[in-house]
Design an enzyme around this catalytic site. Structure first.
Site, PDB file in Angstrom:
ATOM      1  CB  SER A 297     -68.658 -63.547 -43.470  1.00  0.00           C
ATOM      2  OG  SER A 297     -69.232 -62.967 -42.346  1.00  0.00           O
TER       3      SER A 297
ATOM      4  CG  HIS B  75     -68.932 -58.258 -40.161  1.00  0.00           C
ATOM      5  ND1 HIS B  75     -69.643 -57.970 -41.307  1.00  0.00           N
ATOM      6  CD2 HIS B  75     -69.078 -59.579 -39.958  1.00  0.00           C
ATOM      7  CE1 HIS B  75     -70.206 -59.078 -41.762  1.00  0.00           C
ATOM      8  NE2 HIS B  75     -69.875 -60.074 -40.949  1.00  0.00           N
TER       9      HIS B  75
ATOM     10  CG  HIS C  77     -75.306 -59.367 -39.235  1.00  0.00           C
ATOM     11  ND1 HIS C  77     -73.999 -59.077 -38.930  1.00  0.00           N
ATOM     12  CD2 HIS C  77     -75.301 -59.953 -40.459  1.00  0.00           C
ATOM     13  CE1 HIS C  77     -73.227 -59.473 -39.929  1.00  0.00           C
ATOM     14  NE2 HIS C  77     -73.984 -60.008 -40.872  1.00  0.00           N
TER      15      HIS C  77
ATOM     16  CE1 TYR D 216     -75.194 -61.952 -35.800  1.00  0.00           C
ATOM     17  CE2 TYR D 216     -76.146 -62.347 -37.964  1.00  0.00           C
ATOM     18  CZ  TYR D 216     -75.038 -62.138 -37.155  1.00  0.00           C
ATOM     19  OH  TYR D 216     -73.792 -62.110 -37.710  1.00  0.00           O
ATOM     20  CD  GLU D 217     -73.961 -57.643 -35.159  1.00  0.00           C
ATOM     21  OE1 GLU D 217     -73.100 -57.096 -34.468  1.00  0.00           O
ATOM     22  OE2 GLU D 217     -74.049 -57.477 -36.392  1.00  0.00           O
TER      23      GLU D 217
ATOM     24  CB  ALA E 166     -70.540 -66.104 -45.369  1.00  0.00           C
TER      25      ALA E 166
ATOM     26  CG  MET F 213     -78.306 -65.509 -40.368  1.00  0.00           C
ATOM     27  SD  MET F 213     -77.549 -65.780 -38.765  1.00  0.00           S
ATOM     28  CE  MET F 213     -77.453 -67.565 -38.693  1.00  0.00           C
ATOM     29  CB  SER F 214     -76.698 -60.218 -44.048  1.00  0.00           C
ATOM     30  OG  SER F 214     -76.025 -60.869 -45.109  1.00  0.00           O
TER      31      SER F 214
ATOM     32  CG  ASN G 184     -72.321 -73.331 -43.886  1.00  0.00           C
ATOM     33  OD1 ASN G 184     -72.161 -72.108 -44.017  1.00  0.00           O
ATOM     34  ND2 ASN G 184     -73.491 -73.869 -43.593  1.00  0.00           N
TER      35      ASN G 184
ATOM     36  CG  HIS H 242     -69.155 -67.533 -36.606  1.00  0.00           C
ATOM     37  ND1 HIS H 242     -69.605 -66.956 -37.781  1.00  0.00           N
ATOM     38  CD2 HIS H 242     -68.372 -66.590 -36.012  1.00  0.00           C
ATOM     39  CE1 HIS H 242     -69.140 -65.728 -37.880  1.00  0.00           C
ATOM     40  NE2 HIS H 242     -68.374 -65.483 -36.827  1.00  0.00           N
TER      41      HIS H 242
HETATM   42  N1  HPA Z   1     -77.232 -70.481 -42.329  1.00  0.00           N
HETATM   43  C1  HPA Z   1     -77.459 -69.163 -42.116  1.00  0.00           C
HETATM   44  N2  HPA Z   1     -76.523 -68.244 -42.302  1.00  0.00           N
HETATM   45  C2  HPA Z   1     -75.316 -68.640 -42.713  1.00  0.00           C
HETATM   46  C3  HPA Z   1     -75.025 -70.007 -42.941  1.00  0.00           C
HETATM   47  C4  HPA Z   1     -76.028 -70.974 -42.740  1.00  0.00           C
HETATM   48  O1  HPA Z   1     -75.848 -72.192 -42.912  1.00  0.00           O
HETATM   49  N3  HPA Z   1     -73.737 -70.058 -43.355  1.00  0.00           N
HETATM   50  C5  HPA Z   1     -73.270 -68.782 -43.363  1.00  0.00           C
HETATM   51  N4  HPA Z   1     -74.218 -67.921 -42.975  1.00  0.00           N
END
Ligand code: HPA
Length: 295
Positions: A43, A74, A96, A98-99, A126, A223-224, A247, A259
């Site tokens: 991302s 993606h 990912h 989490y998917e 990201a 998360m990756s 963020n 997101h």
């Molecule tokens: N936490 C986890 N994964 C992320 C975040 C976050 O704040 N921002 C972008 N991916």
């Protein structure tokens, strides 16, 4: 056209390697000779696609064993192209954990890259900024990581007798970190260096978790990346990784984490992220040329 199904995914090391060889053979049939450098575009990093002279591409759906990403942002294709004249292999998007994919599935593309003869890998993502000096829109090159995903992608694999435990004291290649820093100076991009905490998701973190991660030395959270980096090191690849700080992590500002915000920041920094990656590719190619000449 072949769609990848979960049940067709190999899990054990010998099966995994055979499957990776098979997919690499297929890629060799579809694409010209791959270069030594591959980049996984996460991302916030697909802006580089606007600067690429594409030579050939293939959808992940047509590559046996490649999991298809289901999350927005993606694309799910392998693209061979030139960035500033330098040949690179781009993995546009990733699947990912989490998917619902397994660790073996999300790291399978890395095994295929190794089979293709790729020697250097840049992973991008990201992330949420934990370090109070980091502002959304900044970048961070990973110097190390904390694996809080609760699993290790090498679990259950039959270890080789010479190396039953993989050394992770230097996951992120020092020379590549120097090249990323030089690239950031050239591109006039704010690049920090720091520790990435990997979580499984799919929830964002609680403020208490973020406070704990900060105490443990994390500068950013995402998360990756970590499973891919571990498998890449197992396969002997040199690894670099880059986060776009999308963020402020949960509880470090008044804003909730969303997101939509992550995607919006990715769009906003598209120019900087593509400049940074393009400069890195240029420096990588120059350094590789120098190294070959001095041999
Ligand atoms: N936490 C986890 N994964 C992320 C975040 C976050 O704040 N921002 C972008 N991916």
């Amino acid at each position: 056209m072949r769609k990848t199904t979960r049940s067709s995914q190999p899990t054990h090391s010998a099966t995994l390697n055979t499957a990776a060889v098979r997919t690499a053979v297929r890629i060799r049939r579809l694409l010209p000779e791959p270069p030594p450098l591959a980049i996984v575009l996460g991302s916030g990093f697909d802006g580089i696609l606007g600067q690429i002279t594409a030579i050939a591409q293939v959808s992940y759906e047509d590559l046996p064993g490649f999991p298809t990403p289901r999350i927005q942002g993606h694309a799910g294709k392998l693209l061979l192209g030139r960035v500033q004249g330098v040949l690179v292999l781009l993995l546009c998007g990733r699947a990912h954990f989490y998917e619902g994919h397994t660790m073996a599935e999300i790291t399978f593309p890395i095994r295929v890259l190794a089979e293709l003869g790729i020697s250097t890998l840049l992973l991008t993502n990201a992330a949420g900024g934990i370090n109070p000096r980091f502002r959304p829109g900044d970048f961070m090159c990973l110097t190390d990581h904390l694996n809080f995903m609760g699993v290790n992608p090498l679990r259950g694999q039959r270890p080789s007798s010479e190396a039953p435990f993989l050394d992770l004291s230097t996951v992120y290649d020092r020379a590549l970190i120097r090249q990323l820093r030089a690239a950031a100076r050239q591109a006039k991009v704010r690049l920090h260096a720091g520790v990435y905490a990997a979580v499984s998701g799919p929830t964002y973190e609680t403020p208490a978790e973020i406070r704990a991660f900060a105490k443990l030395g994390a500068d950013a959270v995402g998360m990756s990346t970590v499973p891919e980096a571990i498998v890449a090191r197992q396969c002997g690849l040199r690894v670099a990784a880059l986060s776009c700080i999308a963020n402020r992590a949960a509880g470090t500002s008044r804003e909730p984490v969303s997101h939509a915000e992550v995607l919006a920041m990715g769009k906003r920094v598209q120019q900087q992220s593509s400049k940074l990656v393009a400069r890195f590719v240029g420096l990588y190619s120059l350094e590789s040329f120098r190294a070959r000449r001095s041999r």
